[in-house]
Enzyme design. Structure first.
Site, PDB file in Angstrom:
ATOM      1  N   GLN A   1       0.113   2.459  -5.898  1.00 56.41           N
ATOM      2  CA  GLN A   1      -1.325   2.749  -5.859  1.00 56.41           C
ATOM      3  C   GLN A   1      -2.055   2.366  -7.145  1.00 56.41           C
ATOM      4  O   GLN A   1      -3.160   1.857  -7.109  1.00 56.41           O
ATOM      5  CB  GLN A   1      -1.527   4.236  -5.593  1.00 56.41           C
ATOM      6  CG  GLN A   1      -2.286   4.485  -4.324  1.00 56.41           C
ATOM      7  CD  GLN A   1      -2.258   5.937  -3.918  1.00 56.41           C
ATOM      8  OE1 GLN A   1      -1.509   6.742  -4.475  1.00 56.41           O
ATOM      9  NE2 GLN A   1      -3.077   6.289  -2.962  1.00 56.41           N
TER      10      GLN A   1
ATOM     11  N   ASP B   1      -3.057  -1.226  -7.102  1.00 58.29           N
ATOM     12  CA  ASP B   1      -3.661  -1.694  -5.854  1.00 58.29           C
ATOM     13  C   ASP B   1      -5.117  -2.127  -6.080  1.00 58.29           C
ATOM     14  O   ASP B   1      -6.046  -1.321  -5.973  1.00 58.29           O
ATOM     15  CB  ASP B   1      -3.558  -0.548  -4.836  1.00 58.29           C
ATOM     16  CG  ASP B   1      -4.090  -0.930  -3.474  1.00 58.29           C
ATOM     17  OD1 ASP B   1      -4.658  -2.020  -3.332  1.00 58.29           O
ATOM     18  OD2 ASP B   1      -3.937  -0.107  -2.556  1.00 58.29           O
TER      19      ASP B   1
ATOM     20  N   TYR C   1      -2.547  -0.587   8.396  1.00 53.60           N
ATOM     21  CA  TYR C   1      -3.632  -1.498   8.782  1.00 53.60           C
ATOM     22  C   TYR C   1      -3.885  -1.432  10.285  1.00 53.60           C
ATOM     23  O   TYR C   1      -2.967  -1.139  11.070  1.00 53.60           O
ATOM     24  CB  TYR C   1      -3.271  -2.950   8.425  1.00 53.60           C
ATOM     25  CG  TYR C   1      -3.305  -3.221   6.947  1.00 53.60           C
ATOM     26  CD1 TYR C   1      -4.508  -3.158   6.243  1.00 53.60           C
ATOM     27  CD2 TYR C   1      -2.154  -3.540   6.254  1.00 53.60           C
ATOM     28  CE1 TYR C   1      -4.544  -3.399   4.883  1.00 53.60           C
ATOM     29  CE2 TYR C   1      -2.178  -3.784   4.887  1.00 53.60           C
ATOM     30  CZ  TYR C   1      -3.369  -3.717   4.216  1.00 53.60           C
ATOM     31  OH  TYR C   1      -3.413  -3.954   2.867  1.00 53.60           O
TER      32      TYR C   1
ATOM     33  N   ARG D   1       0.859  -1.195   0.000  1.00 52.09           N
ATOM     34  CA  ARG D   1       0.000   0.000   0.000  1.00 52.09           C
ATOM     35  C   ARG D   1       0.894   1.244   0.000  1.00 52.09           C
ATOM     36  O   ARG D   1       0.922   2.005   0.966  1.00 52.09           O
ATOM     37  CB  ARG D   1      -0.924   0.021   1.216  1.00 52.09           C
ATOM     38  CG  ARG D   1      -1.652  -1.265   1.539  1.00 52.09           C
ATOM     39  CD  ARG D   1      -2.525  -1.803   0.449  1.00 52.09           C
ATOM     40  NE  ARG D   1      -3.776  -1.168   0.199  1.00 52.09           N
ATOM     41  CZ  ARG D   1      -4.924  -1.444   0.821  1.00 52.09           C
ATOM     42  NH1 ARG D   1      -4.951  -2.345   1.757  1.00 52.09           N
ATOM     43  NH2 ARG D   1      -6.050  -0.844   0.500  1.00 52.09           N
TER      44      ARG D   1
ATOM     45  N   SER E   1      -7.656  -1.736  -3.105  1.00 56.69           N
ATOM     46  CA  SER E   1      -8.264  -0.404  -2.982  1.00 56.69           C
ATOM     47  C   SER E   1      -9.325  -0.175  -4.041  1.00 56.69           C
ATOM     48  O   SER E   1     -10.400   0.332  -3.749  1.00 56.69           O
ATOM     49  CB  SER E   1      -7.201   0.693  -3.112  1.00 56.69           C
ATOM     50  OG  SER E   1      -6.454   0.777  -1.952  1.00 56.69           O
TER      51      SER E   1
END
Ligand code: NAD
Length: 376
Positions: free
Chosen positions: A124, A127, A225, A119, A130
């Site tokens: 990104q 990802d 997280y 992450r 997400s």
């Protein structure tokens, strides 16, 4: 290099691992893209759309492909059909689906788990967690709204004023933030709660109210997280949010702890305190659920409350979910594309590849999976 896109392994899976646009992007790299017939039918894409994008439509399977892409899976049959030395890319459910991963290691199939893309800012664009959970947060609100016997916004009419519905979002990661934004756009009054204190500002910036609970030290991992709560903290959380749940018309839960079963937050006793006709959408049902006794795949009624336990909520919007998943895959392939060799670089020393490559040359090469297995 030849790439084959597998069909989803679940009969009710409407998303696909490759869109015609994605096929074109990969073809432009010089990759020979192959897809099975009717791959995109659930999203309205025809075989002709794939052919126009430069793909070959073939029922031959992945047998001689160098790269095989999929959504969930692969099944043992699919593993057996992938060539030794080929690369499989998809969701691998890395902490539960041991046999699929071990099967690929044993067969000498290399594997990338999309869930383990780090992450980070650089990663990104690849990802998939997400991109899918973002859509899931949106879909959770629409599903919930459709099951509510009332509207979400305040409405002032000559006949009187309708109060806005109260929406409570529990778990404010990517999915929760999108759920808050969507519920606010629809005019609801939104409360939200998360164990990570950093979330409070994000909740407020979306115009929602953050429910403060004193849990003591909670913290988060270096990847952002949540750290699993202690039993005592869980009890404090449950007590503190019970009254907000009782007053809410729609509760959306998205609370997850990476690599673990989702925490049970909404108990049966809490459901009994909700008004009949209220709705709870459990967005964590895929990893066990945040609602006590939630049934995966079911929309049920308990104590007069509608419980929505549909898995993978991004399936509700399969066109955009497929577009985003394909874009994540194409970004990954482009990022690691070795133009001269016409192949994907499986470089363990790269932060992104080192994080998501789980099987290479017949070996399990993910420290995260190894540690998880040791700590069981
Ligand atoms: P997730 O799906 O793992 O969890 C969802 C949310 O549940 C989290 O916010 C977590 O704190 C919360 N939660 C866990 N236990 C809870 C409990 N008992 N009660 C209430 N809430 C609880 O989270 P995610 O959406 O994958 O995001 C994880 C983190 O990664 C976030 O910090 C996010 O901002 C970050 N992130 C960073 C990037 C990036 O930099 N590229 C991309 C995506 C996400």
């Amino acid at each position: 290099m030849k790439l084959y896109a597998l069909k989803g392994i679940h009969a009710d899976e409407p998303r696909v691992s490759l869109t015609p646009t994605g096929a074109k992007r990969l073809s432009n790299l010089g990759i020979a893209v192959c897809v099975p017939p009717d791959l995109g039918v659930t999203c309205g894409w025809t075989d002709a759309d794939y052919s126009l994008a430069g793909a070959t439509v073939t029922a031959d399977g992945p047998g001689d492909a160098d790269v095989v892409i999929g959504l969930e899976g692969p099944t043992p049959d699919q593993v057996a059909s992938i060539a030794r030395g080929a690369l499989y890319i998809g969701y691998l459910d890395p902490f539960s689906a041991e046999s699929a991963i071990d099967g690929m290691v044993a067969r000498g199939v290399n594997a990338i788990a999309m869930e383990l893309i780090p992450r980070t800012t650089l990663a990104q664009k690849m990802d998939a967690l997400s991109s899918q959970t973002n859509l899931a947060g949106y879909a959770a609100v629409l599903l919930g709204a459709n099951h509510l016997p009332q509207i979400l916004p305040m409405m002032m009419t000559p006949a009187g004023t309708l109060k806005p519905a109260r929406v409570f979002v529990i778990g404010v990661g990517v999915a929760g933030l999108q759920a808050i934004a969507t519920a606010k756009r629809l005019g609801a009054r939104v409360d939200a709660f998360d164990t990570r204190p950093a979330v409070e500002e994000q909740v407020k910036s979306l115009g929602a109210k953050f429910v403060k609970v004193d849990l003591g030290e909670t913290g988060e991992t270096k990847d952002g997280y949540a750290v699993e709560l202690t039993e005592e903290q869980r009890a404090r959380e449950v007590e503190a949010i019970a009254s907000v749940i009782a007053e809410s018309d729609l509760v959306i839960t998205t609370a997850q702890v990476f690599g673990r079963r989702a925490p049970v937050i909404v108990t049966d006793a809490m459901l009994q305190r909700m008004r009949p006709g209220s709705v709870v959408v459990d967005g964590a049902v895929d990893s066990g659920g945040n609602v006590e006794g939630i049934e995966m795949g079911q929309i049920a009624r308990r104590h007069g409350v509608t419980l929505v336990g549909l898995p993978h909520l991004s399936r509700q919007v399969p066109v955009h979910a497929s577009e985003m998943y394909t874009a994540n895959l194409a970004n990954l392939i482009e990022h690691f594309w070795d133009k001269e060799a016409g192949a994907i670089r499986l470089d363990h020393d790269d932060e992104i590849m080192g994080g998501c490559l789980v099987a290479h040359n017949g070996e399990l090469c993910s420290d995260l999976i190894r540690k998880h297995r040791e700590n069981r």
